[in-house]
Design an enzyme around this catalytic site. Structure first.
Site, mmCIF file in Angstrom:
data_model
loop_
_atom_site.group_PDB
_atom_site.id
_atom_site.type_symbol
_atom_site.label_atom_id
_atom_site.label_comp_id
_atom_site.label_asym_id
_atom_site.label_seq_id
_atom_site.Cartn_x
_atom_site.Cartn_y
_atom_site.Cartn_z
ATOM 1 N N ASP A 75 0.786 -1.140 0.080
ATOM 2 C CA ASP A 75 -0.065 0.277 -0.092
ATOM 3 C C ASP A 75 0.917 1.332 0.046
ATOM 4 O O ASP A 75 0.384 2.289 0.021
ATOM 5 C CB ASP A 75 -1.061 0.018 1.155
ATOM 6 C CG ASP A 75 -0.286 -0.115 2.293
ATOM 7 O OD1 ASP A 75 0.882 -0.179 2.514
ATOM 8 O OD2 ASP A 75 -1.143 -0.024 3.547
ATOM 9 N N SER A 76 2.305 1.109 -0.104
ATOM 10 C CA SER A 76 3.091 2.285 -0.480
ATOM 11 C C SER A 76 2.877 2.716 -1.601
ATOM 12 O O SER A 76 3.249 3.752 -2.198
ATOM 13 C CB SER A 76 4.650 1.805 -0.156
ATOM 14 O OG SER A 76 4.716 0.699 -1.194
ATOM 15 N N ASP A 114 -1.094 -6.274 -0.416
ATOM 16 C CA ASP A 114 -1.360 -5.723 0.670
ATOM 17 C C ASP A 114 -2.813 -5.343 1.075
ATOM 18 O O ASP A 114 -3.496 -4.871 0.284
ATOM 19 C CB ASP A 114 -0.704 -4.490 0.869
ATOM 20 C CG ASP A 114 0.260 -4.163 2.060
ATOM 21 O OD1 ASP A 114 0.047 -4.935 2.818
ATOM 22 O OD2 ASP A 114 0.994 -3.036 1.990
ATOM 23 N N LYS A 144 -0.804 -9.311 2.808
ATOM 24 C CA LYS A 144 -0.082 -8.841 3.971
ATOM 25 C C LYS A 144 -0.822 -7.985 4.739
ATOM 26 O O LYS A 144 -1.713 -7.211 4.035
ATOM 27 C CB LYS A 144 1.093 -8.198 3.592
ATOM 28 C CG LYS A 144 1.861 -7.481 4.591
ATOM 29 C CD LYS A 144 3.289 -6.927 4.048
ATOM 30 C CE LYS A 144 3.170 -5.440 3.730
ATOM 31 N NZ LYS A 144 2.791 -4.319 4.502
ATOM 32 N N GLU A 146 -0.958 -5.440 8.424
ATOM 33 C CA GLU A 146 -0.167 -5.062 9.551
ATOM 34 C C GLU A 146 -0.612 -5.495 10.920
ATOM 35 O O GLU A 146 -1.827 -5.520 11.039
ATOM 36 C CB GLU A 146 -0.159 -3.274 9.437
ATOM 37 C CG GLU A 146 0.852 -2.979 8.151
ATOM 38 C CD GLU A 146 0.764 -1.281 7.987
ATOM 39 O OE1 GLU A 146 0.231 -0.701 8.970
ATOM 40 O OE2 GLU A 146 1.230 -0.910 7.055
ATOM 41 N N GLU A 212 9.787 -3.701 10.090
ATOM 42 C CA GLU A 212 10.052 -2.489 9.628
ATOM 43 C C GLU A 212 10.532 -1.611 10.685
ATOM 44 O O GLU A 212 9.832 -1.480 11.685
ATOM 45 C CB GLU A 212 8.853 -1.755 8.836
ATOM 46 C CG GLU A 212 9.013 -0.488 8.435
ATOM 47 C CD GLU A 212 8.038 0.129 7.537
ATOM 48 O OE1 GLU A 212 7.122 -0.552 6.841
ATOM 49 O OE2 GLU A 212 8.330 0.935 6.943
HETATM 50 O O1 KIV Z 1 3.485 -1.079 1.832
HETATM 51 C C1 KIV Z 1 4.730 -1.460 1.638
HETATM 52 O O2 KIV Z 1 5.474 -1.139 0.491
HETATM 53 C C2 KIV Z 1 5.241 -2.206 2.491
HETATM 54 C C3 KIV Z 1 6.853 -2.341 2.611
HETATM 55 C C4 KIV Z 1 7.644 -1.204 3.035
HETATM 56 C C5 KIV Z 1 7.035 -3.623 3.459
HETATM 57 O O3 KIV Z 1 4.534 -2.512 3.478
#
Ligand code: KIV
EC number: 2.1.2.11
Length: 295
Positions: A75-76, A114, A144, A146, A212
């Site tokens: 989600d970056s 994510d 993924k 959090e 992280e």
């Molecule tokens: O969203 C993302 O790119 C991440 C990475 C920094 C692990 O969570």
């Protein structure tokens, strides 16, 4: 001309031992789509592996051809692709569209999608609904999310339902409004909490965990303690895998980079220079020429 830095250095002796095996995730002979079972086996062999983010089919295809075994549609994308200030506004529709593009652009890498902020915090059932969308509509091989202890019920239900989960602890950017962007796990109490979080996601069934922005010694301890692989970003050299955000790694993101980023190219300059050269050609009448024209 690309601006890639000098040819990669030979891996250290220990790393070579792992990567010269035909089963190695990077540099091995696997040509089919990589699965979470391959990731688990890599930890058993003590093999290190790289992960990059990707948000579109074309970039993902470059990384796939380069042999990157795991790609995260992080989600970056919020900050690095969609123009938001943080990851918080990213939606399920956006993550589904970007993840589907990355899956279409690759044939080998395991694609991890994510779950964005607000798509799993309500509880396990909401998490299952969101994760199912990424698996069915986008075709990702894993998701993924959090959170450590606070997300263990979500992880349990996803894993029970057949969806592999990569957990993410330490700095969790979706909680930026509560925790800011600070190193996590500093001090005895915070370190103990990080260890509890790591154990909680492993016990819930996660196949890997992102660490992280945590002190390198603590990340090394977590890596020794867990039987699932740790994926470090700003977590020192001793995690099982390393992940970087691709736009940071290739120098496309503007502005000051965090200390843990190593920049392997300067795409921002390359692209800017190319755009200026094109503009000057057009204004000066040197593009298109005869060879670019159809008669
Ligand atoms: O969203 C993302 O790119 C991440 C990475 C920094 C692990 O969570």
């Amino acid at each position: 001309m690309t601006q890639l830095s000098a040819a990669p250095k030979q891996p250290a002796e220990g790393a070579l031992k792992a990567t010269d095996s035909s089963k190695a995730l990077y540099g091995g002979k696997i040509t089919r789509r990589i699965t979470v079972r391959d990731i688990t086996a890599a930890k058993e062999r003590g093999e290190k592996w790289p992960m990059l983010t990707a948000y579109d089919a074309m970039t993902a295809s470059v990384f796939d051809e380069a042999g990157i075994p795991v790609m995260l549609v992080g989600d970056s994308a919020g900050n690095c692709h969609l123009g938001y200030e943080t990851t918080v506004p990213v939606t399920m529709d956006e993550m589904t569209m970007l993840s589907a593009a990355v899956v279409r652009g690759t044939s080998r890498a395991l694609i991890v999608g994510d779950l964005p902020f607000g798509s799993y915090q309500e509880g396990p059932v909401q998490a299952l609904r969101s994760a199912t969308r990424l698996v069915k509509e986008a075709g990702v091989g894993a998701v993924k999310l959090e959170g450590g202890e606070r997300s263990h019920r979500q992880i349990e239900l996803l894993v029970e339902s057949g969806i592999p989960v990569m957990a993410h602890i330490g700095l969790t950017p979706q909680s930026v409004n509560a925790m800011g962007y600070r190193v996590q796990g500093r001090g005895e109490e915070a370190a103990q909490q990080l260890l509890r979080d790591a154990k909680a996601v492993q016990d819930a069934g996660a196949f890997a965990v992102v660490l992280e922005l945590v002190p390198a010694e603590l990340a090394a301890e977590v890596t020794r303690t867990l039987h699932i692989p740790t994926v470090g970003i700003g977590a020192g050299p001793e995690t099982d895998a390393q992940v970087l955000v691709w736009t940071d790694m290739l120098g496309l993101t503007g502005g000051k980079m965090p200390k843990f980023v190593k920049q392997y190219a300067d795409l921002r300059r390359v692209m800017g220079d190319a755009a200026k050269a094109f503009a000057e050609d057009v204004v000066g009448g040197t593009f298109p020429l005869e060879e670019h024209s159809v008669r």
